[in-house]
Design an enzyme around this catalytic site. Structure first.
Site, PDB file in Angstrom:
ATOM      1  N   TYR A  89      30.231  69.102  62.332  1.00  0.00           N
ATOM      2  CA  TYR A  89      30.038  67.892  63.114  1.00  0.00           C
ATOM      3  C   TYR A  89      31.331  67.564  63.846  1.00  0.00           C
ATOM      4  O   TYR A  89      32.429  67.776  63.311  1.00  0.00           O
ATOM      5  CB  TYR A  89      29.643  66.723  62.204  1.00  0.00           C
ATOM      6  N   SER A 191       9.895  62.891  63.723  1.00  0.00           N
ATOM      7  CA  SER A 191      11.187  62.511  63.138  1.00  0.00           C
ATOM      8  C   SER A 191      11.282  60.989  63.070  1.00  0.00           C
ATOM      9  O   SER A 191      10.482  60.266  63.699  1.00  0.00           O
ATOM     10  CB  SER A 191      12.336  63.046  64.000  1.00  0.00           C
TER      11      SER A 191
END
Length: 370
Positions: A89, A191
């Site tokens: 990330y 989602s």
């Protein structure tokens, strides 16, 4: 031998005791405020989460004058949390002894003597903007970190309101001016972000066209999304046709699309967008690139944008963020915003992690309860 003080006359013994008490009072200070001992999930190096994460005991921490000590109630395991542990990330907490977790909700345990924020023991608070280290039982941070939130909603929603619902809200607000009756298109509709897009759009009178993967149980998934307010739900294979816009009927062509998948699923959004439309990419679950035919740029004049919530949060928008959080939790309270989650105790963190990693099949978002 008798202590020396007992050999003194009673009057002198009394005077000595008074002087000793006065001396102790003169030099004494207020007791130091500290947090209770804590437990935390930490990692010293990047790697597979199931290998590098471990639970440790954390000693009490001093609560400074303007600090607030919070007992965590719940915190989710987000995909971005996993990515931080893996080291992939863009923004990560410093190593070693990095504490996992980025959002969550807690209850004020104690406040420092100089805290001016309207926070009292028992209040529910979230770190806003979110901050590293929510996978621990007690957190001590400056009062400015904490935002008081309503406590009349399920704690799982307060724990998860910052990342996914806020992403959906910002994308609907920040790219194209939408009016009631307009439509948007998105992939990854099952989602949590996708579910929130459907419900937030419905609140504002916006139609949604939703794309899901071809998979067993797709009809059931379609029905669930329509119960949330989706206008149309298609599998990718249903949209694999030339005259795809004929499926929309009287619904207006969408001016805005949201892509979190990439690959063919992104191309389907581009096919559906109207002239001059915009596609916003906020994820790449398929790990496939977004490929755009030249004609879409030249003849449809489409725009491609990207969205990263953390960049928005880091742009001095604390007050905007907190107003948004209050608005979203208000919708939760009214029953207009909901999504599936699964709670699991902190003592079973390893099991929750395995579920979040997909090692036990498909599961809702995992939320740790402390």
């Amino acid at each position: 031998m008798a202590p020396q003080s007992r050999l003194l006359p009673p009057a002198l013994q009394m005077l000595r005791r008074c002087r000793c008490r006065a001396s102790r009072s003169h030099f004494s200070t207020a007791p130091t405020l500290v947090s209770p001992p804590s437990k935390a999930v930490v990692y010293d190096e990047h790697g597979p989460p199931e290998q590098v994460l471990r639970t440790v005991d954390v000693p009490p921490v001093e609560v400074g004058d303007r600090d607030v000590c919070v007992r965590m109630l719940a915190a989710p395991i987000n995909p971005s949390d996993i990515n931080r542990v893996e080291g992939v990330y863009p923004v990560r907490p410093p190593l070693p002894a990095a504490i996992g977790g980025y959002e969550g909700v807690g209850q004020v345990h104690a406040v420092g003597p100089a805290v001016t924020a309207p926070l009292s023991p028992g209040d529910w608070v979230i770190p806003s903007p979110p901050s590293f280290g929510t996978w621990q039982t007690y957190i001590v941070k400056d009062e400015n970190v904490w935002h008081k939130v309503r406590s009349d909603v399920p704690m799982e929603y307060a724990a998860t309101i910052t990342v996914n619902p806020s992403t959906a809200f910002r994308m609907l607000q920040d790219f194209v001016k939408l009016n009631p009756g307009d439509s948007i298109v998105q992939n990854g509709a099952t989602s949590i972000v996708g579910q929130c897009v459907i419900q937030l759009a419905k609140v504002h009178g916006i139609h949604t066209i939703n794309i899901i993967r071809d998979r067993p149980g797709s009809e059931e998934a379609k029905n669930k999304l329509k119960q949330l307010g989706a206008d149309e739900v298609f599998t990718e294979s249903q949209l694999d046709m030339k005259n795809v816009k004929s499926l929309l009927g009287a619904m207006p062509e969408p001016a805005l699309g949201f892509n979190c998948v990439g690959g063919n699923a992104a191309s389907l959004i581009l096919k559906l967008l109207k002239q001059g439309g915009t596609m916003v990419t906020y994820g790449g679950m398929s790990k496939r690139p977004v490929t755009v035919p030249t004609s879409y740029f030249i003849f449809k004049d489409l725009s491609l944008r990207g969205f990263w919530l953390q960049k928005w949060l880091n742009s001095d928008k604390t007050e905007d963020c907190r107003r948004m959080i209050d608005y979203l939790l208000g919708l939760v309270h009214e029953g207009k915003l909901k999504y599936e989650m699964e709670s699991i105790s902190f003592g079973e963190f390893s099991l929750a992690l395995e579920k979040a990693l997909g090692k036990h099949g498909s599961h809702p978002k995992q939320v740790i309860r402390f």
